[in-house]
Design a protein around this motif. Structure first.
Motif, PDB file in Angstrom:
ATOM      1  N   GLY A   1      35.747  53.322 -22.973  1.00 28.42           N
ATOM      2  CA  GLY A   1      36.737  52.879 -23.956  1.00 28.42           C
ATOM      3  C   GLY A   1      37.476  54.047 -24.588  1.00 28.42           C
ATOM      4  O   GLY A   1      38.657  53.919 -24.933  1.00 28.42           O
ATOM      5  N   SER A   2      36.799  55.189 -24.736  1.00 25.13           N
ATOM      6  CA  SER A   2      37.447  56.310 -25.436  1.00 25.13           C
ATOM      7  C   SER A   2      38.705  56.794 -24.705  1.00 25.13           C
ATOM      8  O   SER A   2      39.783  56.863 -25.318  1.00 25.13           O
ATOM      9  CB  SER A   2      36.444  57.451 -25.653  1.00 25.13           C
ATOM     10  OG  SER A   2      35.392  56.987 -26.478  1.00 25.13           O
TER      11      SER A   2
ATOM     12  N   THR B   1      32.806  52.453 -17.838  1.00 24.42           N
ATOM     13  CA  THR B   1      31.646  51.909 -18.551  1.00 24.42           C
ATOM     14  C   THR B   1      31.819  50.398 -18.569  1.00 24.42           C
ATOM     15  O   THR B   1      32.931  49.895 -18.369  1.00 24.42           O
ATOM     16  CB  THR B   1      31.544  52.404 -20.016  1.00 24.42           C
ATOM     17  OG1 THR B   1      32.713  52.004 -20.728  1.00 24.42           O
ATOM     18  CG2 THR B   1      31.378  53.904 -20.092  1.00 24.42           C
TER      19      THR B   1
ATOM     20  N   SER C   1      32.627  62.775 -16.678  1.00 25.98           N
ATOM     21  CA  SER C   1      32.042  61.704 -15.853  1.00 25.98           C
ATOM     22  C   SER C   1      32.991  61.208 -14.757  1.00 25.98           C
ATOM     23  O   SER C   1      32.545  60.887 -13.659  1.00 25.98           O
ATOM     24  CB  SER C   1      31.582  60.536 -16.729  1.00 25.98           C
ATOM     25  OG  SER C   1      32.678  59.902 -17.327  1.00 25.98           O
TER      26      SER C   1
ATOM     27  N   THR D   1      42.136  44.515 -23.193  1.00 23.95           N
ATOM     28  CA  THR D   1      42.483  44.213 -24.592  1.00 23.95           C
ATOM     29  C   THR D   1      43.727  45.001 -24.993  1.00 23.95           C
ATOM     30  O   THR D   1      44.037  46.036 -24.396  1.00 23.95           O
ATOM     31  CB  THR D   1      41.350  44.574 -25.590  1.00 23.95           C
ATOM     32  OG1 THR D   1      41.333  45.994 -25.784  1.00 23.95           O
ATOM     33  CG2 THR D   1      39.992  44.079 -25.141  1.00 23.95           C
TER      34      THR D   1
HETATM   35  P1  NAP Z   1      32.979  56.347 -24.120  1.00 21.37           P
HETATM   36  O1  NAP Z   1      33.017  56.971 -25.474  1.00 21.37           O
HETATM   37  O2  NAP Z   1      34.263  56.133 -23.444  1.00 21.37           O
HETATM   38  O3  NAP Z   1      32.013  57.165 -23.165  1.00 21.37           O
HETATM   39  C1  NAP Z   1      30.668  57.390 -23.546  1.00 21.37           C
HETATM   40  C2  NAP Z   1      29.998  58.421 -22.660  1.00 21.37           C
HETATM   41  O4  NAP Z   1      29.799  57.853 -21.365  1.00 21.37           O
HETATM   42  C3  NAP Z   1      30.823  59.676 -22.446  1.00 21.37           C
HETATM   43  O5  NAP Z   1      29.946  60.766 -22.555  1.00 21.37           O
HETATM   44  C4  NAP Z   1      31.322  59.548 -21.018  1.00 21.37           C
HETATM   45  O6  NAP Z   1      31.456  60.811 -20.383  1.00 21.37           O
HETATM   46  C5  NAP Z   1      30.208  58.770 -20.362  1.00 21.37           C
HETATM   47  N1  NAP Z   1      30.592  57.973 -19.183  1.00 21.37           N
HETATM   48  C6  NAP Z   1      31.664  57.155 -19.037  1.00 21.37           C
HETATM   49  N2  NAP Z   1      31.632  56.543 -17.825  1.00 21.37           N
HETATM   50  C7  NAP Z   1      30.534  57.014 -17.188  1.00 21.37           C
HETATM   51  C8  NAP Z   1      29.964  56.770 -15.894  1.00 21.37           C
HETATM   52  N3  NAP Z   1      30.506  55.896 -15.047  1.00 21.37           N
HETATM   53  N4  NAP Z   1      28.848  57.440 -15.561  1.00 21.37           N
HETATM   54  C9  NAP Z   1      28.281  58.319 -16.433  1.00 21.37           C
HETATM   55  N5  NAP Z   1      28.752  58.576 -17.678  1.00 21.37           N
HETATM   56  C10 NAP Z   1      29.866  57.921 -18.041  1.00 21.37           C
HETATM   57  O7  NAP Z   1      32.153  54.975 -24.261  1.00 21.37           O
HETATM   58  P2  NAP Z   1      32.563  53.459 -24.443  1.00 21.37           P
HETATM   59  O8  NAP Z   1      31.419  52.824 -25.106  1.00 21.37           O
HETATM   60  O9  NAP Z   1      33.073  52.892 -23.182  1.00 21.37           O
HETATM   61  O10 NAP Z   1      33.799  53.499 -25.469  1.00 21.37           O
HETATM   62  C11 NAP Z   1      33.576  53.544 -26.848  1.00 21.37           C
HETATM   63  C12 NAP Z   1      34.893  53.574 -27.577  1.00 21.37           C
HETATM   64  O11 NAP Z   1      35.658  52.379 -27.310  1.00 21.37           O
HETATM   65  C13 NAP Z   1      34.667  53.600 -29.077  1.00 21.37           C
HETATM   66  O12 NAP Z   1      35.599  54.455 -29.700  1.00 21.37           O
HETATM   67  C14 NAP Z   1      34.881  52.153 -29.482  1.00 21.37           C
HETATM   68  O13 NAP Z   1      35.237  52.001 -30.846  1.00 21.37           O
HETATM   69  C15 NAP Z   1      35.993  51.756 -28.549  1.00 21.37           C
HETATM   70  N6  NAP Z   1      36.154  50.280 -28.352  1.00 21.37           N
HETATM   71  C16 NAP Z   1      37.368  49.822 -27.953  1.00 21.37           C
HETATM   72  C17 NAP Z   1      37.567  48.468 -27.757  1.00 21.37           C
HETATM   73  C18 NAP Z   1      38.920  47.967 -27.333  1.00 21.37           C
HETATM   74  O14 NAP Z   1      39.139  46.760 -27.237  1.00 21.37           O
HETATM   75  N7  NAP Z   1      39.858  48.830 -27.067  1.00 21.37           N
HETATM   76  C19 NAP Z   1      36.525  47.557 -27.936  1.00 21.37           C
HETATM   77  C20 NAP Z   1      35.284  48.064 -28.326  1.00 21.37           C
HETATM   78  C21 NAP Z   1      35.113  49.423 -28.504  1.00 21.37           C
HETATM   79  P3  NAP Z   1      32.861  61.625 -20.304  1.00 21.37           P
HETATM   80  O15 NAP Z   1      33.254  61.942 -21.707  1.00 21.37           O
HETATM   81  O16 NAP Z   1      32.535  62.790 -19.495  1.00 21.37           O
HETATM   82  O17 NAP Z   1      33.836  60.692 -19.645  1.00 21.37           O
END
Ligand code: NAP
Ligand code: FE
Length: 365
Positions: free
Chosen positions: A98-99, A138, A41, A146
């Motif tokens: 976030g990942s 995202t 992405s 954080t």
């Molecule tokens: P993500 O797992 O980072 O991404 C989800 C999907 O969205 C992936 O397929 C990604 O594609 C796609 N994507 C990302 N940005 C995009 C965009 N602008 N346009 C189109 N597609 C896009 O999702 P997330 O919900 O942001 O992160 C979840 C993770 O964060 C979990 O592991 C969760 O436990 C954790 N988390 C962390 C905190 C913290 O404080 N650190 C808080 C809550 C959750 P690509 O793979 O191709 O990039």
């Protein structure tokens, strides 16, 4: 008023083309960067290109690790750290949801502490990272503000937060990277942001600044409700969702997350629920369990929802019907939650095994 503390060290920069405008801020961090991102992405939405251009213009060398999967595993973090270690970068840039940003926090620690292993990310000794720059694409986790990071631990068969604290030095927030985010990702991540706002607001550690941030976040989220229902997102809505998400991050950076996050991890690990859905479907029963009438009213009023039933219907309309989870499974997940002392302690009063089981049952049956 009771005394309180509030700590938010990340330099947050927000706006269209913010990397072009303010990118020079990263120049002080060194001459070698390591970029951590997802599989595709960031190449499509322009964020990776904007960072690469910035680095090239300023003669900063870089290498890219673009294999971070959703809910990143410790194995992936280890592999990336091994690659980074060969290059000895001065700073790290996490681009994506976030990942990738969470992964960059873990990798940054392993680069700074070459003798450390992934197990040390969960140890008692506090370890530093090399400086981290975050570019969230995202609007959900708030990871750009954080100190937390969450990984999938296949040995423990769950998702697990590391015990370290790594705040990004700089967060570049540009809604233009969000414009073509698919509806499902937009909705799931938005519900994660709403969970952060709600859990932080109702949590034992809430204070006047985190509450003010949460209340602004609810208002912004409320202005996006119709768009979320319709699955249509203008640029203005993208701006609001991104701000609400970063505010949610600012809230939980101080308060921590609470029961829905602790309970959602098993639903993601064993049933593949997206992180947002895993929290989202628990929120109505969690709000009922909290019995905080005053704060629940603020939430509902800001979201322009009449009562918790309307709240539940709204979440169900966004998340769809839940998949089948058996009673034996939720008994097992409840035990996992009861062992997550850090999350249980964020609740204002003692939580029993029966309480957790009831929230699961009300949400899933
Ligand atoms: P993500 O797992 O980072 O991404 C989800 C999907 O969205 C992936 O397929 C990604 O594609 C796609 N994507 C990302 N940005 C995009 C965009 N602008 N346009 C189109 N597609 C896009 O999702 P997330 O919900 O942001 O992160 C979840 C993770 O964060 C979990 O592991 C969760 O436990 C954790 N988390 C962390 C905190 C913290 O404080 N650190 C808080 C809550 C959750 P690509 O793979 O191709 O990039
Ligand atoms: Fe979350």
């Amino acid at each position: 008023m009771e005394g309180f503390k509030f700590y938010m060290p990340t330099n947050v920069l927000y706006g269209k083309d913010i990397i072009k405008e303010k990118g020079s801020l990263i120049l002080g961090y060194g001459k070698k960067a390591f970029i951590v991102t997802g599989k595709g992405s960031s190449k499509r939405n322009g964020s990776l290109n904007d960072i690469v251009e910035l680095l090239k213009e300023n003669n900063i060398s870089y290498s890219i690790f673009d294999e971070i999967e959703e809910n990143p595993s410790l194995e992936t973090v280890e592999r990336a750290a091994l690659k980074a270690g060969e290059e000895s970068p001065d700073f790290i840039i996490g681009i994506g949801g976030g990942s990738p940003i969470d992964s960059a926090k873990g990798i940054g620690i392993l680069i700074k502490n070459p003798e450390a292993s992934v197990e040390d990310l969960f140890g008692n000794v506090q370890l530093e990272s090399i400086p981290l720059i975050a570019v969230p694409t995202t609007a959900g986790t708030g990871s750009e503000v954080t100190p937390f990071a969450v990984f999938t631990d296949h040995k423990l068969k769950t998702k697990i937060s590391f015990t370290q604290r790594v705040f990004p030095e700089v967060a570049f927030l540009d809604p233009k990277y969000h414009e073509f985010m698919p509806c499902s990702v937009t909705v799931n991540t938005a519900v994660d942001a709403l969970s952060h706002l709600i859990e932080g607001y109702l949590c034992k550690n809430a204070n006047v600044i985190s509450d003010a941030s949460a209340e602004k976040g609810f208002k912004l989220f409320g202005e996006c409700i119709n768009a979320l229902r319709a699955g249509e997102f203008s640029y203005e809505i993208r701006e609001k969702l991104l701000l609400a998400s970063t505010l949610g991050g600012i809230v939980i950076a101080e308060t921590g997350t609470s029961l829905p996050h602790a309970m959602g991890y098993s639903l993601t690990y064993f049933h593949g629920f997206s992180h947002g859905k895993a929290n989202g479907i628990l929120l109505k029963a969690y709000l009922e369990f909290c019995e905080n009438a005053k704060k629940t009213k603020v939430i509902l009023d800001s979201l322009c929802l009449k009562d918790l039933n309307e709240f539940g219907e709204f979440i169900e309309a966004l998340m769809g019907k839940e998949e089948f989870v058996s009673e034996e499974e939720i008994i097992q997940y409840t035990k996992a939650v009861m062992s997550n002392k850090a999350k249980l302690e964020t609740h204002p009063y003692k939580v029993s095994e029966e309480d957790i089981l009831n929230i699961y049952k009300k949400s899933l049956f």
